[in-house]
Design an enzyme around this catalytic site. Structure first.
Site, PDB file in Angstrom:
ATOM      1  N   ARG A 109      18.807 -36.390  55.174  1.00 55.39           N
ATOM      2  CA  ARG A 109      17.727 -35.389  55.254  1.00 55.39           C
ATOM      3  C   ARG A 109      16.735 -35.756  56.374  1.00 55.39           C
ATOM      4  O   ARG A 109      16.305 -36.893  56.492  1.00 55.39           O
ATOM      5  CB  ARG A 109      16.988 -35.322  53.917  1.00 55.39           C
ATOM      6  CG  ARG A 109      15.808 -34.338  53.893  1.00 55.39           C
ATOM      7  CD  ARG A 109      14.495 -35.034  54.144  1.00 55.39           C
ATOM      8  NE  ARG A 109      13.341 -34.148  53.908  1.00 55.39           N
ATOM      9  CZ  ARG A 109      12.100 -34.439  54.237  1.00 55.39           C
ATOM     10  NH1 ARG A 109      11.823 -35.584  54.823  1.00 55.39           N
ATOM     11  NH2 ARG A 109      11.108 -33.617  53.991  1.00 55.39           N
ATOM     12  N   VAL A 110      16.402 -34.779  57.172  1.00 55.32           N
ATOM     13  CA  VAL A 110      15.372 -34.976  58.178  1.00 55.32           C
ATOM     14  C   VAL A 110      14.250 -33.986  57.875  1.00 55.32           C
ATOM     15  O   VAL A 110      14.507 -32.811  57.616  1.00 55.32           O
ATOM     16  CB  VAL A 110      15.925 -34.746  59.601  1.00 55.32           C
ATOM     17  CG1 VAL A 110      14.811 -34.777  60.629  1.00 55.32           C
ATOM     18  CG2 VAL A 110      16.972 -35.811  59.941  1.00 55.32           C
ATOM     19  N   GLY A 111      13.019 -34.463  57.887  1.00 56.18           N
ATOM     20  CA  GLY A 111      11.878 -33.590  57.578  1.00 56.18           C
ATOM     21  C   GLY A 111      11.297 -32.942  58.824  1.00 56.18           C
ATOM     22  O   GLY A 111      11.956 -32.846  59.865  1.00 56.18           O
ATOM     23  N   ASP A 112      10.057 -32.528  58.702  1.00 57.87           N
ATOM     24  CA  ASP A 112       9.385 -31.873  59.830  1.00 57.87           C
ATOM     25  C   ASP A 112       8.946 -32.861  60.908  1.00 57.87           C
ATOM     26  O   ASP A 112       8.818 -32.496  62.083  1.00 57.87           O
ATOM     27  CB  ASP A 112       8.130 -31.142  59.316  1.00 57.87           C
ATOM     28  CG  ASP A 112       7.142 -32.107  58.642  1.00 57.87           C
ATOM     29  OD1 ASP A 112       7.599 -33.045  57.961  1.00 57.87           O
ATOM     30  OD2 ASP A 112       5.921 -31.918  58.791  1.00 57.87           O
ATOM     31  N   THR A 138       2.993 -40.046  56.196  1.00 61.08           N
ATOM     32  CA  THR A 138       3.407 -39.894  57.587  1.00 61.08           C
ATOM     33  C   THR A 138       2.229 -40.131  58.495  1.00 61.08           C
ATOM     34  O   THR A 138       1.123 -39.701  58.198  1.00 61.08           O
ATOM     35  CB  THR A 138       3.963 -38.465  57.806  1.00 61.08           C
ATOM     36  OG1 THR A 138       5.194 -38.373  57.114  1.00 61.08           O
ATOM     37  CG2 THR A 138       4.171 -38.148  59.265  1.00 61.08           C
ATOM     38  N   GLY A 165       7.870 -31.623  54.246  1.00 59.74           N
ATOM     39  CA  GLY A 165       8.335 -31.190  55.562  1.00 59.74           C
ATOM     40  C   GLY A 165       9.096 -29.879  55.557  1.00 59.74           C
ATOM     41  O   GLY A 165       9.002 -29.095  56.521  1.00 59.74           O
ATOM     42  N   GLY A 208       2.999 -33.969  54.701  1.00 59.49           N
ATOM     43  CA  GLY A 208       3.289 -33.275  53.448  1.00 59.49           C
ATOM     44  C   GLY A 208       4.757 -32.915  53.349  1.00 59.49           C
ATOM     45  O   GLY A 208       5.590 -33.522  54.036  1.00 59.49           O
TER      46      GLY A 208
HETATM   47  N1  ASP Z   1       6.299 -34.671  56.345  1.00 53.42           N
HETATM   48  C1  ASP Z   1       7.067 -35.820  55.954  1.00 53.42           C
HETATM   49  C2  ASP Z   1       8.476 -35.402  55.630  1.00 53.42           C
HETATM   50  O1  ASP Z   1       8.669 -34.305  55.134  1.00 53.42           O
HETATM   51  C3  ASP Z   1       6.511 -36.556  54.797  1.00 53.42           C
HETATM   52  C4  ASP Z   1       5.033 -36.851  54.830  1.00 53.42           C
HETATM   53  O2  ASP Z   1       4.280 -36.265  55.555  1.00 53.42           O
HETATM   54  O3  ASP Z   1       4.581 -37.712  54.110  1.00 53.42           O
HETATM   55  O4  ASP Z   1       9.365 -36.179  55.798  1.00 53.42           O
END
Ligand code: ASP
Length: 334
Positions: free
Chosen positions: A223-226, A195, A249, A247
């Site tokens: 799915r949606v992350g942070d 990210t 999320g 990381g």
């Molecule tokens: N934080 C991102 C997510 O969870 C992934 C990443 O940081 O690589 O989608």
């Protein structure tokens, strides 16, 4: 008061000696971003910052650059979900707490600019899925083909054989030998996330941030992350500073990670200490689980001081200011 009395009282702490305070000048402009792939991103943002441009324009420019880079898990060249579809998440936040975000956006090249458009032209903060795509198309963003990049396609085929969702710690570092944009296909099909989160302060002292990602590879469709969530993947408070994360999320969302980091800074912690405390919170909740995952936080305060902390070894970040242009290695807890 004679000298003896003075020394007696001051040794008892009863006389406060006022020394002049020489505060360090604010370091600005400055831009910091996640991973080593942040170096060219910072360079792009710097073009704007160094000509007295606004931090919000700088972070958008940096994000656009990486979204255009095909050998990177950001943008349409990124890795797909378990159904083979690339879905993009992004957000942007400026010094006035204006913010915009997209989640699960398909077939649009620059999710960061769609996020900015939402921020500037709608009463909303976040659009997702089909609605986000419809908004993008209505606003002149062209629809791109739904094809995977060559690397992503190869990796996805290999992954399909096992069909197992298992985010790998510091997957980004697997390709450091070839540089940040070395081809990303790995024989074992792994490549889970990457990210780009960046935070900048312009010469006016205003702070903005942006995050863009294709999220965790092989996630469940939808799915949606942070990353696009304000307060999780990005938070800016122009009085205090800003933070971003990379990381797993889900763990960041659980503690409203970047908002937590900024609040720690508000209470007087340095950016590095604030990031460390946020990592500790994640570990405390489930120490066993924390051993299996990576989260890194990156933060900057209003003085232009910056710092990072990660759960595991391997998180790196890039910094560009008038004084430096380099990759730093984050400290870690486990
Ligand atoms: N934080 C991102 C997510 O969870 C992934 C990443 O940081 O690589 O989608």
């Amino acid at each position: 008061m004679n000298r003896k009395k003075f020394l007696q009282l001051s040794s008892m702490g009863l006389i406060a000696i006022k020394l002049p305070v020489f505060s360090k000048p604010v370091q600005k402009p400055i831009v910091i971003s996640t991973w080593d792939s942040g170096m060219p991103v910072n360079a792009e943002a710097w073009k704007i910052l160094s000509s007295n441009g606004k931090s919000v324009d700088a972070v958008e420019a940096g994000a656009i650059y990486i979204e255009d880079t095909i050998n990177c898990c950001v943008g349409l060249g990124g890795f797909p979900d378990r159904d083979g579809i690339v879905t993009l998440d992004a957000c942007i936040m400026d010094e006035k707490a204006n913010c915009g975000a997209v989640g699960g956006l398909e077939q649009i090249k620059h999710p960061i600019s769609v996020a900015r458009k939402i921020m500037e032209t709608t009463p909303h903060v976040m659009l997702v899925g089909k609605g986000a795509q419809q908004f993008a198309l209505e606003n002149g963003f062209p629809k791109e083909p739904a094809t995977l990049s060559e690397d992503a396609e190869k990796a996805y085929k290999v992954w399909l054989e096992k069909n197992q969702y298992k985010p790998e710690i510091n997957i980004e570092n697997k390709r450091t030998s070839g540089g940040p944009f070395a081809p990303m296909f790995f024989e074992d099909g792994t490549l889970n996330h990457d990210t780009m989160g960046l935070v900048a302060m312009d010469s006016n002292g205003d702070i903005s941030g942006a995050v863009t990602t294709s999220g965790m590879a092989y996630k469940i469709h939808g799915r949606v992350g942070d990353s696009p969530i304000i307060g999780a993947g990005l938070f800016v408070d122009n009085e205090v500073g800003a933070a971003t994360s990379s990381g797993v999320g889900e763990e960041v969302i659980r503690i409203c990670g970047t908002h937590t980091v900024v609040e720690y800074m508000r209470n007087g912690l340095s950016p590095e200490q604030a990031c460390k405390k946020a990592c500790e919170r994640i570990i405390k909740r489930d120490p066993e689980k924390a051993k299996t995952l990576q989260v890194g936080f990156l933060a900057m305060n209003k003085k232009g001081e910056y710092g990072a902390y990660a759960i595991q070894k391997g998180f790196v970040y890039s910094v560009k200011s008038n004084n430096e242009n380099k990759i730093h290695t984050s400290k870690f807890l486990i």
